[in-house]
Scaffold this active site. Structure first.
Site, mmCIF file in Angstrom:
data_model
loop_
_atom_site.group_PDB
_atom_site.id
_atom_site.type_symbol
_atom_site.label_atom_id
_atom_site.label_comp_id
_atom_site.label_asym_id
_atom_site.label_seq_id
_atom_site.Cartn_x
_atom_site.Cartn_y
_atom_site.Cartn_z
ATOM 1 N N GLY A 192 -9.537 5.810 1.732
ATOM 2 C CA GLY A 192 -9.901 7.006 2.724
ATOM 3 C C GLY A 192 -11.778 7.096 2.623
ATOM 4 O O GLY A 192 -12.109 8.201 2.703
ATOM 5 N N ASP A 205 0.716 -1.318 0.036
ATOM 6 C CA ASP A 205 0.054 0.037 -0.007
ATOM 7 C C ASP A 205 0.944 1.114 0.007
ATOM 8 O O ASP A 205 1.896 1.346 0.724
ATOM 9 C CB ASP A 205 -0.919 0.030 1.429
ATOM 10 C CG ASP A 205 -2.098 1.004 1.325
ATOM 11 O OD1 ASP A 205 -2.611 1.321 0.308
ATOM 12 O OD2 ASP A 205 -2.402 1.460 2.473
ATOM 13 N N HIS A 216 -8.319 10.289 3.650
ATOM 14 C CA HIS A 216 -7.546 9.493 4.447
ATOM 15 C C HIS A 216 -7.888 9.701 6.023
ATOM 16 O O HIS A 216 -7.513 10.778 6.488
ATOM 17 C CB HIS A 216 -6.039 9.250 4.444
ATOM 18 C CG HIS A 216 -5.742 8.705 3.169
ATOM 19 N ND1 HIS A 216 -5.247 9.560 1.850
ATOM 20 C CD2 HIS A 216 -5.750 7.382 2.771
ATOM 21 C CE1 HIS A 216 -4.848 8.419 1.063
ATOM 22 N NE2 HIS A 216 -5.178 7.423 1.303
HETATM 23 ZN ZN LIG Z 1 -4.473 5.357 0.800
#
Ligand SMILES: [Zn+2]
Length: 286
Positions: free
Chosen positions: A209, A80, A178
């Site tokens: 998010g 990620d 986020h």
């Molecule tokens: Zn992200």
């Protein structure tokens, strides 16, 4: 079974559902997420942020891969918010089957060049790539730290970016944020913008998010072509809120008596997301 990000998301794109990408940073959470995915027969993306990789170490990645191989549902292991080309090479070396390269805070041309370089290399070894265009913004420790505003993805840029980089999926900024949603912004997804981007790029789109956005808007975004949704804060809050409650009993000391109720609380939230994204039962399509 273990599979790639592209293999998981192309089926989701074809059948109009979204695969949850749950951020994992300890073994109990990982086990709990795999179990609930198997119970609901839902494909799964295990997302691990570089800070989380540092926390768990490469040996646990080996364990995650081994568990994914014998899972009854397809699982991709996703790096990620990769920040650099070197980081992506590390992810590939560790055995990740999907990587994100996030050049979204760089000028467009630089983001494009970096993403293209990553895609060229990752595709040689069969690893899928997610790029990002626009600024999702955030106030958690991850992602675009310090980017307090949302800069919406431009559809023309998205077309150029997807064509030239060859990314397998694209994270877009359409009104998610986020971490916790800033008080001065109204959580509202620009669904028209999403539809326009999807009509033009066709590849799986990704939401980061989405914790602060209403469920019905998230549900609509799935119907309009979002095929991966990142979930981090929501499951961690459920896990740790329950843990604070459990630990009020100071006589408890064994992880196998402390963790199970926390895992259950986390699974409840995860199951709700799996159903909201219409991913339940979809493992049969693979
Ligand atoms: Zn992200």
């Amino acid at each position: 079974m273990l599979t790639t990000g592209k293999a998981i998301l192309d089926v989701a794109n074809e059948h109009s559902f979204a695969v949850p990408a749950f951020n994992i940073s300890d073994w109990a959470m990982f086990q709990g997420i795999v179990e609930i995915s198997e119970e609901t027969d839902a494909p799964l993306i295990v997302a691990i942020h570089p800070d989380e990789v540092k926390h768990i170490g490469p040996d646990m990645i080996t364990g995650i891969i081994s568990r994914a191989h014998r899972s009854s549902v397809p699982i991709a292991i996703h790096w990620d918010h990769g920040a650099t080309y070197d980081e992506v090479l590390t992810a590939i070396q560790y055995g990740f089957t999907s990587v994100m390269i996030d050049g979204s805070l760089k000028p467009f041309a630089e983001n494009l060049a970096l993403t293209q370089k990553v895609t060229d290399s990752a595709h040689v070894v069969g690893v899928s790539v997610e790029g990002e265009l626009g600024t999702i913004g955030g106030n958690d420790s991850y992602a675009e730290a310090g980017a307090a505003e949302i800069i919406y993805t431009d559809p023309d840029d998205a077309v150029t970016f997807v064509e030239q980089t060859g990314v397998d999926s694209l994270a877009v900024a359409i009104g998610t944020f986020h971490g916790f949603y800033p008080a001065h912004l109204k959580p509202e997804l620009k669904l028209d913008l999403l539809k326009e981007i999807k009509d033009r790029v066709r590849i799986p789109l990704v939401l980061h998010g989405g914790s602060g956005n209403p469920d019905d808007e998230i549900g609509q975004s799935v119907k309009l072509g979002v095929n991966k949704i990142n979930i981090s804060s929501d499951i961690k809050v459920a896990y740790h809120d329950k843990m604070r409650e459990v630990l009020a009993d100071t006589s408890l000391r064994e992880p196998n008596s402390i963790q199970p109720p926390c895992i259950e609380a986390m699974q409840e939230v995860a199951a709700q997301k799996i159903h909201l994204f219409d991913a339940a039962g979809k493992a049969d399509l693979y």
